[in-house]
Design a protein around this motif. Structure first.
Motif, mmCIF file in Angstrom:
data_model
loop_
_atom_site.group_PDB
_atom_site.id
_atom_site.type_symbol
_atom_site.label_atom_id
_atom_site.label_comp_id
_atom_site.label_asym_id
_atom_site.label_seq_id
_atom_site.Cartn_x
_atom_site.Cartn_y
_atom_site.Cartn_z
ATOM 1 N N VAL A 32 0.976 -1.124 0.009
ATOM 2 C CA VAL A 32 0.098 0.009 -0.091
ATOM 3 C C VAL A 32 0.981 1.218 -0.020
ATOM 4 N N ALA A 33 1.900 1.285 0.730
ATOM 5 C CA ALA A 33 2.861 2.141 0.917
ATOM 6 C C ALA A 33 3.562 2.571 -0.670
ATOM 7 N N GLY A 34 3.727 1.725 -1.299
ATOM 8 C CA GLY A 34 4.388 1.923 -2.616
ATOM 9 C C GLY A 34 3.476 2.365 -3.451
ATOM 10 N N MET A 35 2.184 2.245 -3.529
ATOM 11 C CA MET A 35 1.223 2.663 -4.320
ATOM 12 C C MET A 35 0.896 4.259 -3.923
ATOM 13 N N VAL A 36 0.762 4.441 -2.630
ATOM 14 C CA VAL A 36 0.507 5.719 -2.230
ATOM 15 C C VAL A 36 1.692 6.772 -2.470
ATOM 16 N N GLN B 97 -4.606 8.122 -4.730
ATOM 17 C CA GLN B 97 -5.398 8.813 -3.723
ATOM 18 C C GLN B 97 -6.156 7.965 -2.796
ATOM 19 N N ILE B 98 -6.579 6.820 -3.427
ATOM 20 C CA ILE B 98 -7.550 5.924 -2.627
ATOM 21 C C ILE B 98 -7.166 4.456 -2.985
ATOM 22 N N VAL B 99 -7.152 3.707 -1.862
ATOM 23 C CA VAL B 99 -6.885 2.395 -1.986
ATOM 24 C C VAL B 99 -8.175 1.320 -1.935
ATOM 25 N N VAL B 100 -8.315 0.558 -2.539
ATOM 26 C CA VAL B 100 -9.255 -0.558 -2.530
ATOM 27 C C VAL B 100 -8.799 -1.892 -2.157
#
Length: 387
Positions: A289-293, A298-301
């Motif tokens: 998740v940290a890598g994608m942020v 702006q949002i994680v599903v």
């Protein structure tokens, strides 16, 4: 379809309006925690890294820090360092400036005169920045401005049957709106990488999909380990998953059915309006998740069959389960019950439209359950041990 967000000076659009108190290393993390506790509207995280790292390992940390500061949900950043760590203040500031031109202040504990004086200076900067951020007015933007990250954790068979296909349906809808969807977790492509590669938009993307999977397996083998010794996890097995390939076949459903247009290295900046892309991340949820942020999501599903409370310091995390027992047990943590897809009371298309509507509402300000609970845990991927 539109949402209400915050326009940043670098041209990107945020769905939250936070001030980040950024620790450049473990030695600054307690200081950033104290600062964030004193100033409403700020966020921070516990950075376990930032020192005693070889170059490739440190680069992951640098990319996450720079990407966090550049994430469009952040108005501005107060960077705090100890002063003698590997991730020196000038290196971190330069990395942030390469990604964004948003407000930025810096405090070095050793130069400020110790912890108390560093806190005093940082609190002053943070309060000024929060006041500036409060003046921003929301404006209306198309869904094409969104970059969504997709993740699965604590998976069970319902993940592959319902919640991951539902995220895939959302991914297709976001792509149809002109937005970007990130498929992550390289270790959970293993056994299904050939299926993803067939969907590559170019030969280069096709080859990169195989490259990141094989590189990950070889990296573990260099230290005498095999990925299948740790994945699936005990919880996955207790939930009914029997092998990594079975888990992977469920995981890739999060990518929907559109072409894969690019493969990004961990925590690198993801371009907006690019359709479906892949980021090379671990299967570990907080670090993925940290890598994608850091990449700009702006949002994680996030799908979970067994149940997980994972959140993020910077972005709302929408939690979904296909297991109605898990939803009943963890309704405090989970936003969407996808089990009607399994039991036939709703179709995948119907629930996809509902999830798109919820994503729009969250983008416009509705809190997810992880946000309401204050869950902000995170981690950063590693290449090797400390030196």
């Amino acid at each position: 379809m539109n949402f209400y967000g915050y326009k940043r000076p670098d041209g990107r659009v945020g769905v939250r309006n936070k001030v980040l108190i950024l620790p450049t290393s473990l030695c600054a993390s307690d200081t950033t925690r104290i600062v964030a506790q004193q100033v409403a509207g700020t966020v921070t995280f516990n950075n376990q890294l930032g020192c005693s790292q070889v170059a490739s390992d440190q680069q992951f940390t640098m990319d996450v820090m720079a990407g966090y500061a550049a994430n469009p949900n952040v108005y501005g950043t107060v960077v705090i360092s100890l002063g003698c760590e590997n991730c020196q203040m000038d290196l971190v500031v330069d990395a942030i400036r390469e990604r964004t031109n948003k407000p930025l202040k810096q405090v070095i504990i050793q130069e400020a005169g110790g912890t108390l004086k560093a806190i005093e200076a940082a609190v002053k900067y943070a309060r000024e920045m929060v006041a500036e951020a409060s003046l921003l007015q929301k404006a209306e933007f198309p869904m094409s401005e969104l970059i969504i990250g997709t993740e699965c954790g604590g998976s069970d068979p319902t993940s592959g049957l319902a919640s991951n296909p539902l995220i895939g349906q959302l991914s297709d809808l976001i792509v149809a709106e002109g937005g970007t969807s990130i498929l992550s977790e390289t270790t959970e492509f293993i056994g299904a990488e050939h299926i993803l590669a067939r969907r590559a938009a170019t030969p280069e993307v096709h080859d990169r999909i195989f490259e990141i999977v094989h590189r990950y397996e070889k990296a573990l083998q260099l230290v005498g380990e095999e990925v299948r010794e740790g994945n699936p996890s005990p919880g996955n097995k207790a939930g009914g998953l029997t092998c990594l390939e079975e888990k992977s076949l469920g995981c890739i459903h999060k990518g929907g059915h559109t072409p894969v247009n690019a493969v990004y290295d961990y925590a690198k900046q993801v371009e907006a309006k690019q359709g479906l892309v892949i980021m090379d991340t671990p299967g570990n949820d907080p670090s993925s998740v940290a890598g994608m942020v850091a990449g700009g999501a702006q949002i994680v599903v996030f799908s979970t069959g067994r149940g997980t409370p994972t959140g993020s310091p910077l972005v709302p995390v929408i939690k979904i389960t296909g297991n109605r027992i898990t939803f009943a047990n963890m309704e405090d943590n989970i936003d969407v019950d996808a089990s009607p897809i399994i039991y036939g009371s709703k179709t995948l298309a119907e629930m996809g439209d509902e999830l798109l509507q919820l994503t729009q509402e969250v983008a416009s300000g509705k809190q997810t359950k992880a946000e309401a609970l204050g869950y902000t845990e995170m981690a950063i991927a590693r290449v090797c041990n400390f030196v």
